[in-house]
Design a protein around this motif. Structure first.
Motif, short mmCIF file in Angstrom:
data_model
loop_
_atom_site.label_atom_id
_atom_site.label_comp_id
_atom_site.label_asym_id
_atom_site.label_seq_id
_atom_site.Cartn_x
_atom_site.Cartn_y
_atom_site.Cartn_z
N ALA A 52 70.00 -72.13 -15.90
CA ALA A 52 69.81 -72.74 -14.43
C ALA A 52 69.81 -71.44 -13.48
O ALA A 52 69.32 -71.75 -12.21
CB ALA A 52 70.66 -73.82 -14.15
N GLY A 53 70.49 -70.44 -13.70
CA GLY A 53 70.49 -69.45 -12.83
C GLY A 53 69.30 -68.57 -12.83
O GLY A 53 69.11 -67.63 -11.78
N LEU A 54 68.31 -68.81 -13.56
CA LEU A 54 66.98 -67.98 -13.75
C LEU A 54 66.01 -68.37 -12.61
O LEU A 54 66.01 -69.81 -12.27
CB LEU A 54 66.48 -68.10 -14.93
N SER A 55 65.10 -67.60 -12.18
CA SER A 55 64.13 -67.72 -11.23
C SER A 55 62.68 -67.51 -11.67
O SER A 55 62.70 -66.58 -12.94
CB SER A 55 64.32 -67.30 -9.83
N VAL A 56 61.68 -67.47 -10.99
CA VAL A 56 60.40 -67.01 -11.65
C VAL A 56 60.49 -65.71 -11.41
O VAL A 56 59.63 -64.99 -12.39
CB VAL A 56 59.23 -67.67 -10.65
N ASP A 57 61.17 -64.87 -10.83
CA ASP A 57 61.45 -63.52 -10.83
C ASP A 57 61.89 -62.79 -12.16
O ASP A 57 61.82 -61.84 -12.43
CB ASP A 57 62.39 -62.98 -9.59
N ASP A 58 62.61 -63.79 -12.86
CA ASP A 58 63.11 -63.35 -14.00
C ASP A 58 62.16 -63.60 -15.41
O ASP A 58 62.56 -63.08 -16.49
CB ASP A 58 64.17 -64.19 -14.69
N VAL A 59 60.92 -64.14 -15.16
CA VAL A 59 59.96 -64.14 -16.14
C VAL A 59 59.66 -62.86 -16.87
O VAL A 59 59.61 -62.87 -17.97
CB VAL A 59 58.72 -65.07 -15.65
N PRO A 60 59.60 -61.68 -16.18
CA PRO A 60 59.30 -60.48 -17.05
C PRO A 60 60.32 -59.96 -17.81
O PRO A 60 60.17 -59.68 -19.11
CB PRO A 60 59.14 -59.54 -15.95
N LEU A 61 61.62 -60.34 -17.50
CA LEU A 61 62.73 -60.11 -18.44
C LEU A 61 62.57 -60.93 -19.70
O LEU A 61 62.95 -60.46 -20.68
CB LEU A 61 63.94 -60.12 -17.59
N LEU A 62 62.27 -62.06 -19.56
CA LEU A 62 62.35 -63.24 -20.51
C LEU A 62 61.11 -62.78 -21.50
O LEU A 62 61.38 -62.60 -22.54
CB LEU A 62 62.15 -64.68 -19.95
N ARG A 63 60.07 -62.47 -20.97
CA ARG A 63 59.05 -61.80 -21.75
C ARG A 63 59.31 -60.66 -22.71
O ARG A 63 59.01 -60.61 -23.79
CB ARG A 63 57.70 -61.67 -20.97
N HIS A 64 60.00 -59.75 -21.88
CA HIS A 64 60.65 -58.71 -22.57
C HIS A 64 61.50 -58.89 -23.64
O HIS A 64 61.38 -58.38 -24.84
CB HIS A 64 61.11 -57.66 -21.61
N MET A 65 62.50 -59.84 -23.52
CA MET A 65 63.49 -60.27 -24.43
C MET A 65 62.74 -60.89 -25.38
O MET A 65 62.95 -60.59 -26.90
CB MET A 65 64.39 -61.28 -23.89
N LEU A 66 61.75 -61.69 -25.48
CA LEU A 66 60.82 -62.24 -26.53
C LEU A 66 60.02 -61.22 -27.23
O LEU A 66 60.00 -61.13 -28.69
CB LEU A 66 59.73 -63.25 -25.95
N GLN A 67 59.56 -60.18 -26.65
CA GLN A 67 58.72 -59.09 -27.33
C GLN A 67 59.60 -58.40 -28.19
O GLN A 67 59.54 -57.95 -29.33
CB GLN A 67 58.20 -58.28 -26.32
N VAL A 68 60.83 -57.86 -27.69
CA VAL A 68 62.03 -57.35 -28.50
C VAL A 68 62.23 -58.05 -29.56
O VAL A 68 62.34 -57.60 -30.73
CB VAL A 68 63.40 -56.94 -27.60
N GLY A 69 62.52 -59.45 -29.53
CA GLY A 69 62.82 -60.24 -30.50
C GLY A 69 61.79 -60.29 -31.92
O GLY A 69 62.13 -59.87 -32.91
N ARG A 70 60.57 -60.24 -31.30
CA ARG A 70 59.60 -60.36 -32.35
C ARG A 70 59.24 -58.94 -32.98
O ARG A 70 58.98 -58.90 -34.10
CB ARG A 70 58.04 -60.68 -31.46
N ALA A 71 59.58 -57.81 -32.10
CA ALA A 71 59.35 -56.55 -33.11
C ALA A 71 60.41 -56.23 -33.75
O ALA A 71 60.12 -55.38 -34.73
CB ALA A 71 59.28 -55.63 -31.71
N LEU A 72 61.59 -56.75 -33.74
CA LEU A 72 62.53 -56.45 -34.54
C LEU A 72 62.69 -57.41 -35.68
O LEU A 72 63.22 -56.98 -36.75
CB LEU A 72 64.08 -56.75 -34.03
N LEU A 73 61.92 -58.31 -35.96
CA LEU A 73 61.95 -59.18 -37.09
C LEU A 73 61.27 -58.51 -38.10
O LEU A 73 59.93 -57.99 -38.19
CB LEU A 73 61.26 -60.42 -36.83
N GLN A 74 61.87 -58.38 -39.38
CA GLN A 74 61.22 -57.83 -40.70
C GLN A 74 61.37 -58.69 -41.71
O GLN A 74 62.42 -59.07 -42.25
CB GLN A 74 61.93 -56.62 -40.72
N PRO A 75 60.02 -59.17 -42.40
CA PRO A 75 58.59 -59.03 -41.91
C PRO A 75 58.48 -59.98 -40.76
O PRO A 75 59.14 -60.79 -40.40
CB PRO A 75 57.90 -59.45 -42.99
#
Length: 85
Positions: A52-75
């Motif tokens: 609830a403390g997130l704002s639209v300004d935090d969307v780039p951080l959330l996208r980055h978190m998702l990209q990192v998670g996807r990149a770390l999955l093997q396979p």
């Protein structure tokens, strides 16, 4: 008195819980209580009390978190998103 945030401790202490990834915005580490074969937590280094403390300004951080998670999955596989407020 505010309770200490255990995630902040992991995010900001060198060598905490076998980190599998670290950059200037996030860290990723294996879950202490895995619910899947690969159960990684990707968390921001900056404290966020709740989603609830997130704002639209935090969307780039959330996208980055998702990209990192996807990149770390093997396979590469699916990603489950969960907020533990």
């Amino acid at each position: 008195m505010r309770r200490a945030c255990s995630f902040c401790a992991y995010a900001n202490v060198e060598g905490a819980r076998a980190l599998v990834y670290r950059d200037d915005k996030v860290v990723a580490f294996e879950s202490a209580n895995p619910r899947a074969i690969q159960h990684l937590l990707v968390i921001p280094k900056e404290h966020y009390g709740t989603v609830a403390g997130l704002s639209v300004d935090d969307v780039p951080l959330l996208r980055h978190m998702l990209q990192v998670g996807r990149a770390l999955l093997q396979p590469p596989g699916g990603v489950n998103l969960f907020s533990s407020d």
